[in-house]
Scaffold this motif. Structure first.
Motif, short mmCIF file in Angstrom:
data_model
loop_
_atom_site.label_atom_id
_atom_site.label_comp_id
_atom_site.label_asym_id
_atom_site.label_seq_id
_atom_site.Cartn_x
_atom_site.Cartn_y
_atom_site.Cartn_z
N ARG A 1 0.87 -1.17 0.00
CA ARG A 1 0.00 0.00 0.00
C ARG A 1 0.91 1.23 0.00
O ARG A 1 1.70 1.42 0.92
CB ARG A 1 -0.90 0.00 1.23
N VAL A 2 0.81 2.03 -1.04
CA VAL A 2 1.79 3.08 -1.28
C VAL A 2 1.17 4.47 -1.19
O VAL A 2 0.20 4.77 -1.88
CB VAL A 2 2.46 2.91 -2.67
N ALA A 3 1.76 5.31 -0.33
CA ALA A 3 1.41 6.74 -0.30
C ALA A 3 2.34 7.44 -1.27
O ALA A 3 3.56 7.50 -1.06
CB ALA A 3 1.58 7.29 1.11
N VAL A 4 1.77 7.92 -2.35
CA VAL A 4 2.53 8.58 -3.42
C VAL A 4 2.57 10.07 -3.11
O VAL A 4 1.59 10.80 -3.33
CB VAL A 4 1.88 8.32 -4.79
N HIS A 5 3.70 10.53 -2.61
CA HIS A 5 3.82 11.94 -2.26
C HIS A 5 4.20 12.77 -3.49
O HIS A 5 4.99 12.33 -4.33
CB HIS A 5 4.87 12.15 -1.16
#
Length: 264
Positions: free
Chosen positions: A42-46
């Protein structure tokens, strides 16, 4: 999907892990995000200004089999790291992997043209926010009680001092490499591993912005493999360092990915 992407292994222990990647809308960060997606993370794409590109990255993460959320913020602002971490925690309920990738050269400037404003800009973009993310993310990981992986992004410039007006950037990346060693020692017995990826000359928007074709040609001539790298060639190193199954006994390392340009 490129041939490099198809050849990358999947790391099963990364499935479901909460990953925050700063500066993930383009370049190395975008490639890493997609790589984590293929392992089911699960990736938080900043992103900062490039929301449209960040959304495209998030779509590729989802298409690869992962989950993705967008997290915006200018990391040079002092309150941004806390807000970015808060948004990540709200989305995923925790944090297992932090990739401190955001950074940049600002501009090439010779010694005689240095200014306080330039110095502050280089530190804000490459050092201060990384320290702030460490300061705030480590207690969160400790409270979770399940360890974690922090991966900083250094540069080959930290090894040779940079060139062509990039000395301040190189010195800032030198800070990141040195701090990675120290943070790893401090956290070694907590289950939190701290490592760094040190890319060589990789074809990314970084060089589109800061390097001329002549400079790129000159740099390529110093690479034993005879070519420039591409972002996907760094992804395997990020995944390896994030995976406790693959690199559980690895901490405090600065891994060079540079086609042989620098061999420590």
């Amino acid at each position: 999907m490129t041939e490099i992407q198809r050849a990358l292994p999947v790391f099963p222990d990364l499935k479901g892990k909460a990953v925050l990647i700063t500066g993930a809308s383009t370049g190395l960060g975008a490639a890493a995000a997609e790589g984590f997606g293929r392992s089911g993370a699960r990736v938080a794409v900043h992103y900062n200004a490039s929301r449209d590109k960040a959304e495209q990255v998030a779509e590729r993460v989802r298409a690869a089999g992962g989950e993705a959320v967008l997290v915006g913020g200018d990391v040079t602002q002092r309150d941004a790291p806390a807000a970015i971490l808060t948004a990540t925690l709200k989305a995923f309920g925790g944090l297992d992997v932090l990739v401190n990738n955001a950074g940049g050269l600002v501009k090439r400037v010779p010694i005689g043209e240095y200014s306080d404003a330039l110095y502050d800009a280089v530190l804000d973009l490459n050092v201060r926010h990384v320290v702030a993310f460490m300061h705030q993310a480590v207690p969160l990981m400790l409270a979770q009680g399940r360890g974690g992986s922090i991966i900083n992004v250094s540069s080959i410039a930290a090894r040779h001092g940079g060139a062509g007006g990039s000395v301040l950037y190189a010195a800032a990346k030198g800070f990141i490499s040195t701090a990675t060693h120290g943070w790893a020692k401090e956290l070694a017995q907590t289950g939190i591993r701290v490592n760094a990826v040190s890319p060589g000359v990789i074809e990314t928007p970084f060089h589109d912005r800061y390097s001329t074709p002549a400079q790129m040609t000159a740099m390529q001539a110093t690479i034993p493999m005879g070519r420039l790298g591409v972002p996907d060639e760094c992804v395997g190193t990020f995944l390896y360092l994030a995976s406790a199954a693959a690199s559980g006994y690895v901490t405090g390392q600065v891994v060079e990915v540079n086609g042989g340009q620098y061999m420590p």
